[in-house]
Every structure is written in C-alpha cells, then in structure tokens.
Design an enzyme around this catalytic site. Structure first.
Site, PDB file in Angstrom:
ATOM      1  N   THR A  52       4.897   2.996   3.644  1.00  0.00           N
ATOM      2  CA  THR A  52       5.062   2.306   4.694  1.00  0.00           C
ATOM      3  C   THR A  52       6.325   2.380   5.325  1.00  0.00           C
ATOM      4  OG1 THR A  52       6.259   0.370   3.670  1.00  0.00           O
ATOM      5  CG2 THR A  52       3.676   0.116   3.836  1.00  0.00           C
ATOM      6  N   ASP A  53       6.805   2.202   6.666  1.00  0.00           N
ATOM      7  CA  ASP A  53       7.841   2.307   7.523  1.00  0.00           C
ATOM      8  C   ASP A  53       8.522   1.018   7.316  1.00  0.00           C
ATOM      9  OD1 ASP A  53       6.441   0.638   9.349  1.00  0.00           O
ATOM     10  OD2 ASP A  53       6.177   2.239  10.623  1.00  0.00           O
ATOM     11  N   PHE A  54       9.686   1.002   8.324  1.00  0.00           N
ATOM     12  CA  PHE A  54      10.590  -0.311   8.360  1.00  0.00           C
ATOM     13  C   PHE A  54       9.629  -1.649   8.532  1.00  0.00           C
ATOM     14  CE2 PHE A  54      13.583  -2.887  10.199  1.00  0.00           C
ATOM     15  CZ  PHE A  54      14.440  -3.023   9.416  1.00  0.00           C
ATOM     16  N   ILE A  68       4.046  -1.037   7.837  1.00  0.00           N
ATOM     17  CA  ILE A  68       2.815  -0.521   8.280  1.00  0.00           C
ATOM     18  C   ILE A  68       2.960   0.946   8.001  1.00  0.00           C
ATOM     19  CG2 ILE A  68       1.684   0.551  10.367  1.00  0.00           C
ATOM     20  CD1 ILE A  68       3.227  -1.730  12.004  1.00  0.00           C
TER      21      ILE A  68
END
Length: 132
Positions: A14-16, A19
């Site tokens: 995931t990103d920050f 997601i």
C-alpha cells in the site's frame, strides 16, 4: 478454463493512505499468471534452459476500485487468445463479488538471441486452445 489465485493485501503493498499502490496490481497478476502456467505443467526454468523465456509485450489495465490494506483478493486468469507466437491473458482482480481491476496481458516468447520466437510445441500443447 479459468485459474484462481488468492492473496491478501499487506502493508508493503500500500501507499501512505493504505491503498494498494497501482504498480502492485501488475505484481499480483504476474504471480497469478506464473501459478496458472505452473499448474498447466509448464516449467519456466526448463524453458529458460532450452533458451526460451516468456516476456510481457503489452498490458492494458483498468483500475476500477481501490484495494485496501488487509483486503482478501482473488485474481481470475483465463486465456483470451493464442497464436503461434503470443498468448493473451485476461485477468481480473476481485474483492468478494466486486471486480476492482481488469487487465489484458500479451505475452510472447523470446529466444536465446533476444528475438521473438514461436511458442514451443510443449507450451502450445499445454495451453487451452482458443481461436482468435
């Protein structure tokens, strides 16, 4: 014939914002294709020893909805078309009954000289026959 591959989204995917980072869908579908090919009895190490490897030539992707940290996903893979020199895989990523990603991946074989080559007979025999 459809192949099913289950996976869980980990923090590293995931990103920050929690997601799934867009490029990781390509990793998910690569794993699913590799498992499908393995389940069909095609040994990619033996292919390489014989001087032939698979290479992705084209990817068309549609991001429909976001996958999130800890989601349980399923990649559904089927062969959309096959010629003497290429295989087109149709791949969808599902979260439960919701399709969240779709891709069409064209794979070719590359010979020891780095040039495209026909799919070896062993591969054509093991892949389900399609007409296109």
């Amino acid at each position: 014939m459809s192949h099913l591959f289950d996976l869980r989204v980990y923090y590293e995917d995931t990103d920050f914002g929690g997601i799934v980072y867009y490029a990781n869908y390509l990793k998910f579908i690569e794993r699913a294709r590799s498992e499908m090919v393995r389940d069909m009895g095609i040994d990619q190490r033996q292919m390489k020893e014989a001087g032939v490897v698979f290479a992705v030539r084209r990817v068309e992707a549609d991001y429909i909805a976001a996958a999130l940290y800890d989601d349980q996903l399923q990649v559904r893979t089927r062969i959309g078309a096959m010629t003497a020199a290429r295989v087109v895989f149709e791949q969808d990523v599902w979260r439960g009954d919701q399709k969240i990603f779709a891709a069409q991946v064209t794979v070719v074989c590359i010979g020891a000289n780095g040039q495209p080559t026909r799919l070896p007979a062993m591969i054509r025999r093991n892949l389900p026959q399609t007409h296109s």
